[in-house]
Design a protein around this motif. Structure first.
Motif, PDB file in Angstrom:
ATOM      1  N   LEU A 133       0.796  -1.466   0.136  1.00  0.00           N
ATOM      2  CA  LEU A 133      -0.208  -0.064   0.004  1.00  0.00           C
ATOM      3  C   LEU A 133       0.856   1.301   0.123  1.00  0.00           C
ATOM      4  O   LEU A 133       0.592   2.140  -0.378  1.00  0.00           O
ATOM      5  CB  LEU A 133      -1.003   0.126   1.274  1.00  0.00           C
ATOM      6  N   GLY A 134       2.131   1.320   0.373  1.00  0.00           N
ATOM      7  CA  GLY A 134       2.906   2.448   0.659  1.00  0.00           C
ATOM      8  C   GLY A 134       2.726   3.497   1.878  1.00  0.00           C
ATOM      9  O   GLY A 134       3.003   4.515   1.567  1.00  0.00           O
ATOM     10  N   LYS A 135       1.926   3.006   2.675  1.00  0.00           N
ATOM     11  CA  LYS A 135       1.622   3.839   3.614  1.00  0.00           C
ATOM     12  C   LYS A 135       1.372   3.148   5.022  1.00  0.00           C
ATOM     13  O   LYS A 135       1.268   1.823   5.015  1.00  0.00           O
ATOM     14  CB  LYS A 135       0.298   4.836   3.197  1.00  0.00           C
ATOM     15  N   SER A 136       1.389   3.832   5.988  1.00  0.00           N
ATOM     16  CA  SER A 136       1.448   3.129   7.399  1.00  0.00           C
ATOM     17  C   SER A 136      -0.129   2.535   7.796  1.00  0.00           C
ATOM     18  O   SER A 136      -1.106   3.096   7.673  1.00  0.00           O
ATOM     19  CB  SER A 136       1.599   4.172   8.649  1.00  0.00           C
ATOM     20  N   ILE A 137      -0.251   1.179   8.289  1.00  0.00           N
ATOM     21  CA  ILE A 137      -1.274   0.660   8.591  1.00  0.00           C
ATOM     22  C   ILE A 137      -1.195  -0.148   9.926  1.00  0.00           C
ATOM     23  O   ILE A 137      -2.161  -0.788  10.504  1.00  0.00           O
ATOM     24  CB  ILE A 137      -2.038  -0.418   7.725  1.00  0.00           C
ATOM     25  N   MET A 138       0.126  -0.266  10.097  1.00  0.00           N
ATOM     26  CA  MET A 138       0.455  -1.369  11.525  1.00  0.00           C
ATOM     27  C   MET A 138      -0.412  -0.692  12.660  1.00  0.00           C
ATOM     28  O   MET A 138      -0.606  -1.497  13.589  1.00  0.00           O
ATOM     29  CB  MET A 138       1.853  -1.403  11.523  1.00  0.00           C
ATOM     30  N   SER A 139      -0.426   0.619  12.900  1.00  0.00           N
ATOM     31  CA  SER A 139      -1.004   1.026  14.040  1.00  0.00           C
ATOM     32  C   SER A 139      -2.473   0.631  13.995  1.00  0.00           C
ATOM     33  O   SER A 139      -3.091   0.292  15.145  1.00  0.00           O
ATOM     34  CB  SER A 139      -0.776   2.425  14.364  1.00  0.00           C
ATOM     35  N   GLY A 140      -3.060   0.953  13.031  1.00  0.00           N
ATOM     36  CA  GLY A 140      -4.496   0.572  13.021  1.00  0.00           C
ATOM     37  C   GLY A 140      -4.574  -1.178  13.058  1.00  0.00           C
ATOM     38  O   GLY A 140      -5.707  -1.417  14.077  1.00  0.00           O
ATOM     39  N   LEU A 141      -3.839  -1.947  12.533  1.00  0.00           N
ATOM     40  CA  LEU A 141      -3.686  -3.340  12.699  1.00  0.00           C
ATOM     41  C   LEU A 141      -3.870  -3.676  14.405  1.00  0.00           C
ATOM     42  O   LEU A 141      -4.649  -4.568  14.843  1.00  0.00           O
ATOM     43  CB  LEU A 141      -2.887  -4.034  12.052  1.00  0.00           C
ATOM     44  N   HIS A 142      -2.787  -3.091  15.285  1.00  0.00           N
ATOM     45  CA  HIS A 142      -2.882  -3.278  16.544  1.00  0.00           C
ATOM     46  C   HIS A 142      -3.855  -2.550  17.131  1.00  0.00           C
ATOM     47  O   HIS A 142      -4.244  -3.147  18.257  1.00  0.00           O
ATOM     48  CB  HIS A 142      -1.234  -2.815  16.962  1.00  0.00           C
ATOM     49  N   GLY A 143      -4.364  -1.537  16.641  1.00  0.00           N
ATOM     50  CA  GLY A 143      -5.695  -0.992  17.371  1.00  0.00           C
ATOM     51  C   GLY A 143      -6.841  -2.047  17.100  1.00  0.00           C
ATOM     52  O   GLY A 143      -7.518  -2.200  18.081  1.00  0.00           O
ATOM     53  N   MET A 144      -6.873  -2.908  15.894  1.00  0.00           N
ATOM     54  CA  MET A 144      -8.096  -3.842  15.987  1.00  0.00           C
ATOM     55  C   MET A 144      -7.822  -5.053  17.039  1.00  0.00           C
ATOM     56  O   MET A 144      -8.478  -5.557  17.579  1.00  0.00           O
ATOM     57  CB  MET A 144      -7.952  -4.646  14.701  1.00  0.00           C
ATOM     58  N   TRP A 145      -6.530  -5.194  17.196  1.00  0.00           N
ATOM     59  CA  TRP A 145      -5.998  -6.264  18.268  1.00  0.00           C
ATOM     60  C   TRP A 145      -6.723  -5.874  19.729  1.00  0.00           C
ATOM     61  O   TRP A 145      -7.306  -6.479  20.292  1.00  0.00           O
ATOM     62  CB  TRP A 145      -4.458  -6.399  18.520  1.00  0.00           C
ATOM     63  N   SER A 146      -6.289  -4.306  20.108  1.00  0.00           N
ATOM     64  CA  SER A 146      -6.955  -3.805  21.362  1.00  0.00           C
ATOM     65  C   SER A 146      -8.480  -4.056  21.163  1.00  0.00           C
ATOM     66  O   SER A 146      -8.991  -4.246  22.243  1.00  0.00           O
ATOM     67  CB  SER A 146      -6.297  -2.548  21.503  1.00  0.00           C
ATOM     68  N   ALA A 260      -5.800   5.281  20.291  1.00  0.00           N
ATOM     69  CA  ALA A 260      -4.597   6.025  19.577  1.00  0.00           C
ATOM     70  C   ALA A 260      -4.158   5.044  18.529  1.00  0.00           C
ATOM     71  O   ALA A 260      -3.681   5.610  17.543  1.00  0.00           O
ATOM     72  CB  ALA A 260      -3.735   6.460  20.957  1.00  0.00           C
ATOM     73  N   ARG A 261      -4.270   3.666  18.878  1.00  0.00           N
ATOM     74  CA  ARG A 261      -3.925   2.923  17.568  1.00  0.00           C
ATOM     75  C   ARG A 261      -4.647   2.970  16.482  1.00  0.00           C
ATOM     76  O   ARG A 261      -4.130   2.712  15.233  1.00  0.00           O
ATOM     77  CB  ARG A 261      -3.630   1.432  18.408  1.00  0.00           C
ATOM     78  N   ILE A 262      -5.806   2.942  16.557  1.00  0.00           N
ATOM     79  CA  ILE A 262      -6.857   2.987  15.552  1.00  0.00           C
ATOM     80  C   ILE A 262      -6.726   4.371  14.625  1.00  0.00           C
ATOM     81  O   ILE A 262      -6.774   4.348  13.390  1.00  0.00           O
ATOM     82  CB  ILE A 262      -8.245   2.955  16.055  1.00  0.00           C
ATOM     83  N   ALA A 263      -6.327   5.508  15.268  1.00  0.00           N
ATOM     84  CA  ALA A 263      -6.211   6.711  14.650  1.00  0.00           C
ATOM     85  C   ALA A 263      -4.779   6.851  14.368  1.00  0.00           C
ATOM     86  O   ALA A 263      -4.358   7.872  13.620  1.00  0.00           O
ATOM     87  CB  ALA A 263      -6.704   7.902  15.617  1.00  0.00           C
ATOM     88  N   GLY A 264      -3.939   6.312  14.909  1.00  0.00           N
ATOM     89  CA  GLY A 264      -2.369   6.412  14.611  1.00  0.00           C
ATOM     90  C   GLY A 264      -1.835   6.259  13.511  1.00  0.00           C
ATOM     91  O   GLY A 264      -0.782   7.282  12.996  1.00  0.00           O
ATOM     92  N   ASP A 265      -2.440   5.660  12.231  1.00  0.00           N
ATOM     93  CA  ASP A 265      -1.944   5.675  10.916  1.00  0.00           C
ATOM     94  C   ASP A 265      -2.077   6.931  10.152  1.00  0.00           C
ATOM     95  O   ASP A 265      -1.110   7.165   9.666  1.00  0.00           O
ATOM     96  CB  ASP A 265      -2.447   4.388  10.142  1.00  0.00           C
ATOM     97  N   ALA A 266      -3.290   7.824  10.516  1.00  0.00           N
ATOM     98  CA  ALA A 266      -3.224   8.924  10.125  1.00  0.00           C
ATOM     99  C   ALA A 266      -1.879   9.847  10.367  1.00  0.00           C
ATOM    100  O   ALA A 266      -1.422  10.522   9.587  1.00  0.00           O
ATOM    101  CB  ALA A 266      -4.507   9.703  10.076  1.00  0.00           C
TER     102      ALA A 266
END
Length: 403
Positions: A133-146, A260-266
């Motif tokens: 994708l060429g953009k950050s998604i890992m924070s949102g993925l860990h937000g889904m874990w939370s 914060a994790r869910i919103a962190g990718d932006a």
């Protein structure tokens, strides 16, 4: 891995599928955490014996995580993740059927080993989707874990309130989550090794880059473990807070982390991983300062909230940086994960030991110093930015095949 072109729609589906996998993984953890008192009563263990048994979770994870890369190489990423995730969801049943300390230790070892291997496999796939994708998604993925952990915790709380036997609760949860995980894995990327690619070693020390990245993750997970396990005690013993306020402090910290994790990718896509972690280190340091200087429960609660906000995206960005740092993402991610798991294991006991020798204020002074270290050493995560930047430039150079 083989150089395969993935259609944009396939990558988007893979992103949502991996997010669902993260949620399933978190739901197992949330389900288990709520029934630890039942397990303690069922096995007739004291607090020290229970703590000893729970330590086998991190021990099992640390031993097994290096195997995840070899399993993915042997079976392909989709089949490997499907099997490892099912092993993790089904292992939820084991602690509830253990009748004594020895069997509980064995159950927790298997539980932790399956958790760690599934963790490495899903993070490696998340890094690959992020790369495409060429953009950050890992924070949102860990937000889904939370978020999954919160859902599992809520269901477990209801089961405990109803007095349900944990064996029945865990059996139903394991069956449901196994089915959900199996379905979600249908749409994850199926990465296959190149024909001439050597399989990764069964056990190998993490590369030097992973050690540096893991040190940053260590600081964040140490602060997370200390806050989760000791925030309620701090409010009750240090500030004479009520039981309700003490519990609310821990819940507030968890919610802050999840949001914060869910919103962190932006934020990461706008400012980059390094600046985001540096700013997070400043926020976490300010939160720690409020905790140390607090004379009222409300001030300490605000400090714990700031602490959660500051450290929320650090571990996801550490996994992303590890995955972009070299040719073997699974091995690097396993190295970082081992270090962070170790931090989560030692933090609660070390905080207790320092508090016993001095005070909880001094303990959280240590946590504050480590949180400030995030701002100092954030530069080691620059590899994640370079990895995403290279993919973005390549993607921009390729014309869209769609009419």
């Amino acid at each position: 891995m083989r150089d395969v072109t993935h259609a944009p729609g396939e990558v988007r589906r893979a992103r949502y599928a991996v997010a669902a996998v993260f949620a399933v993984h978190g739901a197992v953890t949330g389900s288990f955490a709520t029934r630890v008192p039942w397990i303690q009563d069922h096995t007739s263990l004291g607090a020290g014996q229970l703590g000893f048994a729970l330590a086998f979770t991190a021990f099992g994870a640390s031993c097994a995580m290096p195997l995840a890369g070899r399993i993915s190489h042997r079976f392909g990423s989709r089949t490997a993740l499907r099997g490892l995730l099912a092993l993790w969801t089904l292992s939820l049943v084991l602690p509830s059927v253990a009748p004594n300390l020895v069997t509980l230790c064995l159950a927790m070892f298997v539980y932790g080993a399956s958790a760690g291997m599934a963790d490495v496999a899903m993070n490696a796939l998340g890094v690959e989707v992020e790369r495409l994708l060429g953009k950050s998604i890992m924070s949102g993925l860990h937000g889904m874990w939370s978020a999954g952990a919160l859902v599992g915790s809520a269901a477990g709380t209801l089961a405990a309130h109803l007095g349900a036997d944990a064996r029945l609760h865990f059996a139903l949860a394991a069956a449901t989550l196994t089915v959900l995980g199996f379905v979600a894995c249908t749409w994850v990327l199926d990465l296959q090794p190149a024909e001439d690619e050597e399989p990764p070693p069964r056990f190998a020390p993490p590369p030097r880059s992973a050690l540096l990245i893991g040190a940053v993750g260590f600081c964040a997970v140490f602060a997370e473990g200390a806050s989760l396990d000791w925030s309620a005690v701090f409010l009750r013993d240090r500030l004479d807070g009520s039981a309700g306020l003490a519990a609310a402090s821990t819940t507030g910290f968890m919610l802050t982390m999840a949001v914060a994790r869910i919103a962190g990718d932006a934020v990461v896509n706008r400012f980059g991983a390094v600046r985001t972690v540096r700013a997070g280190g400043v926020l976490a340091g300010l939160g720690g300062l409020l905790i140390v200087l607090a004379g009222h429960p409300a001030v300490a609660m605000a400090g714990f909230a700031l602490m959660g906000l500051g450290i929320a995206v650090v571990v996801p960005l550490c996994f992303a940086a590890a995955g972009h740092a070299g040719p073997n993402p699974s091995q690097a991610i396993a190295g970082v994960a081992t270090i962070t798991y170790t931090s989560g294991l030692v933090a609660p006991s070390l905080i207790g030991g320092v508090a016993q020798a001095t005070s909880l204020v001094v303990s959280f002074g240590v946590v504050t110093a480590l949180a400030c270290g995030l701002a100092v050493f954030a530069g080691v995560l620059r590899t994640a930015e370079r990895g995403r930047g290279e993919v973005s430039r390549r993607a921009a150079a390729v014309p869209d095949p769609r009419p």
